[in-house]
Design a protein around this motif. Sequence first.
Motif, short mmCIF file in Angstrom:
data_model
loop_
_atom_site.label_atom_id
_atom_site.label_comp_id
_atom_site.label_asym_id
_atom_site.label_seq_id
_atom_site.Cartn_x
_atom_site.Cartn_y
_atom_site.Cartn_z
N VAL A 92 14.87 42.60 67.21
CA VAL A 92 15.97 41.55 67.57
C VAL A 92 16.25 40.27 66.32
CG1 VAL A 92 15.83 41.62 69.61
CG2 VAL A 92 13.97 39.96 68.74
N VAL A 93 16.86 39.51 66.39
CA VAL A 93 16.74 38.40 65.31
C VAL A 93 16.48 36.98 66.46
CG1 VAL A 93 17.94 36.66 64.07
CG2 VAL A 93 19.08 39.44 63.92
N ILE A 94 14.87 36.48 65.84
CA ILE A 94 14.99 35.14 66.01
C ILE A 94 15.43 33.29 65.85
CG2 ILE A 94 13.50 36.49 67.83
CD1 ILE A 94 11.21 35.50 65.09
N ALA A 95 15.18 32.97 66.31
CA ALA A 95 15.92 31.63 65.49
C ALA A 95 15.31 30.09 66.49
CB ALA A 95 16.87 31.29 66.35
N PRO A 96 14.92 29.06 65.83
CA PRO A 96 14.50 28.20 66.81
C PRO A 96 15.19 27.98 67.47
CG PRO A 96 15.42 27.41 64.32
CD PRO A 96 15.13 28.96 64.27
N PRO A 97 14.94 27.03 68.83
CA PRO A 97 15.59 26.77 70.02
C PRO A 97 16.73 25.61 69.95
CG PRO A 97 13.04 27.05 70.49
CD PRO A 97 13.25 26.79 68.96
N ASP A 98 16.53 24.61 68.67
CA ASP A 98 18.17 23.98 68.13
C ASP A 98 18.77 23.98 67.42
OD1 ASP A 98 16.18 24.11 66.54
OD2 ASP A 98 16.06 21.97 65.99
N HIS A 99 18.50 26.20 67.00
CA HIS A 99 20.14 26.34 66.06
C HIS A 99 21.38 26.47 66.87
CE1 HIS A 99 21.96 29.71 63.41
NE2 HIS A 99 20.74 28.79 62.67
N PRO A 100 21.95 26.12 65.92
CA PRO A 100 23.47 26.41 66.24
C PRO A 100 23.77 27.70 67.11
CG PRO A 100 23.39 25.57 64.30
CD PRO A 100 22.11 25.92 63.97
N LEU A 101 23.36 28.62 66.95
CA LEU A 101 23.78 29.88 67.39
C LEU A 101 23.09 30.65 68.08
CD1 LEU A 101 24.68 32.00 64.05
CD2 LEU A 101 25.71 31.16 65.28
N ALA A 102 21.95 29.16 68.81
CA ALA A 102 20.81 29.60 69.83
C ALA A 102 21.76 30.11 71.75
CB ALA A 102 19.99 29.00 69.75
N ARG A 103 22.35 29.06 71.86
CA ARG A 103 23.65 29.05 72.87
C ARG A 103 24.26 29.81 73.04
NH1 ARG A 103 22.12 22.26 74.93
NH2 ARG A 103 20.28 22.71 74.90
N GLN A 104 24.96 30.57 71.82
CA GLN A 104 26.48 31.18 72.13
C GLN A 104 26.08 33.12 72.19
OE1 GLN A 104 28.71 31.19 68.42
NE2 GLN A 104 27.82 28.58 68.26
N LYS A 105 27.22 33.14 73.18
CA LYS A 105 26.81 34.48 73.57
C LYS A 105 27.71 35.55 72.67
CE LYS A 105 24.44 33.10 77.18
NZ LYS A 105 22.59 33.64 77.10
N ASP B 63 29.22 38.02 66.80
CA ASP B 63 29.31 39.05 66.12
C ASP B 63 28.42 39.04 65.15
OD1 ASP B 63 30.51 40.50 63.82
OD2 ASP B 63 32.93 40.30 64.99
N PRO B 64 27.79 40.22 64.57
CA PRO B 64 26.93 40.25 63.29
C PRO B 64 27.43 39.94 62.14
CG PRO B 64 26.78 42.21 64.14
CD PRO B 64 27.98 41.35 65.03
N VAL B 65 28.29 39.62 61.71
CA VAL B 65 29.19 38.83 60.73
C VAL B 65 28.76 38.01 60.59
CG1 VAL B 65 31.51 38.87 59.50
CG2 VAL B 65 30.99 40.90 60.60
N ARG B 66 29.07 36.77 61.37
CA ARG B 66 28.62 35.57 61.57
C ARG B 66 27.12 35.15 61.49
NH1 ARG B 66 29.86 32.44 66.55
NH2 ARG B 66 29.23 30.69 65.00
N LEU B 67 26.23 36.32 60.62
CA LEU B 67 24.87 35.82 60.23
C LEU B 67 24.92 36.07 58.56
CD1 LEU B 67 22.37 38.12 63.14
CD2 LEU B 67 23.26 35.38 62.53
N GLY C 165 8.87 28.61 74.55
CA GLY C 165 10.56 28.07 74.30
C GLY C 165 10.04 27.58 72.62
N ARG C 166 9.45 28.09 72.18
CA ARG C 166 8.74 28.14 70.43
C ARG C 166 10.29 29.11 69.99
NH1 ARG C 166 2.22 28.12 69.86
NH2 ARG C 166 2.18 26.07 71.44
N LEU C 167 10.63 29.58 70.24
CA LEU C 167 11.61 30.44 69.77
C LEU C 167 12.15 31.25 71.14
CD1 LEU C 167 9.39 32.75 67.68
CD2 LEU C 167 10.66 31.06 66.31
N VAL C 168 13.90 31.50 70.21
CA VAL C 168 15.16 32.17 70.98
C VAL C 168 15.08 33.76 70.25
CG1 VAL C 168 15.36 29.88 72.15
CG2 VAL C 168 16.36 31.06 70.32
N VAL C 169 15.79 33.87 70.83
CA VAL C 169 16.61 35.81 70.53
C VAL C 169 17.63 35.31 70.41
CG1 VAL C 169 16.78 37.87 71.34
CG2 VAL C 169 14.65 36.77 70.98
N LEU C 170 18.78 35.87 69.37
CA LEU C 170 19.93 35.21 70.15
C LEU C 170 20.41 37.14 70.26
CD1 LEU C 170 20.80 34.05 65.93
CD2 LEU C 170 20.28 32.71 68.17
#
Length: 299
Positions: A167-180, A183-187, A253-258
């Motif tokens: 999976v792709v992980i990000a910090p909890p405050d990343h702009p993509l963290a709450r999006q559902k 699209d992989p292209v956005r990465l 809660g230190r990391l989230v899965v996008l």
Amino acid sequence: MNVTFRQLKVFEAVARHLSYTRAASELYLTQPAVSMQIKQLEEVVGLPLFEQIGKRIFLTDAGSELHRYARNISQQLDEAREVLEEMKGIQRGRLNISVATTAIYFAPTLLGAFHKRYPGIGVSMDVANRETLLQQLENNEIDMAIMGQPPEELNMVADAFLYNPLVVIAPPDHPLARQKNIDPVRLADEVFVLREPGSGTRSAAEKFFSRRGVQLRTAMVMSSLEAIKQAVQASLGLAIVSTHTIKQELELGRLVVLDIKTLPIQRQWYLVHREDKRLSVVAQSFKDFMLAEASKLLS
């Protein structure tokens, strides 16, 4: 001194009973056969081992010394026989395995369960990168390896025993963290903290995104997964990791899965050993245990 085990066995029986007749009966031999073995042994030793006084036989000084050694050898052979019989019943033995660095997050749990079932078995576990694992397998230095991407270029047997989702992980405050349903292209605009070239995880991730027209931008390259997780928490980039390695960070809660379309990347963990390797009873039992129990223990 070219002494055979058979000669020592016959000598030990005669020395213990001080009787050719009783030794022959114990060994299911004829008395002449016993006498012949003793005569041949005395010729090899170059000294008489028995002396006869009247109808009785006695050990000479040389015979007494040799009897002590013969008795010890006999005991050691009996112990070796018992050990080998126990190994047939999976009571003793040793397992030598190596695991990929990311497997360290679950391998001890599986090894602990195996050891609990077979407490007499000793386990030696090495943690290594992919290159070292392949070298150890090629040199027949280990019984088997746990890795995420079995080698295609070597004559190996690889058995899948556990799913290994990436999976792709990000910090909890990343702009993509709450999006559902991202699209992989956005990465393509994101930077990644990646494993070293040759890593199975990195290779699988690059292939996955390349097929979708995304070239991963590298911010940092690290060989330590712990360092990668720390870098992501510090907002230095995103990362692709196995879900088995981030359980604690997600709970805290230190990391989230996008939530990315078509992810996770579905891979497998494999038990790998040389195709021409004759597995010991212990190694075969571990393989059977892993194939039957691993997914249940880690579910």
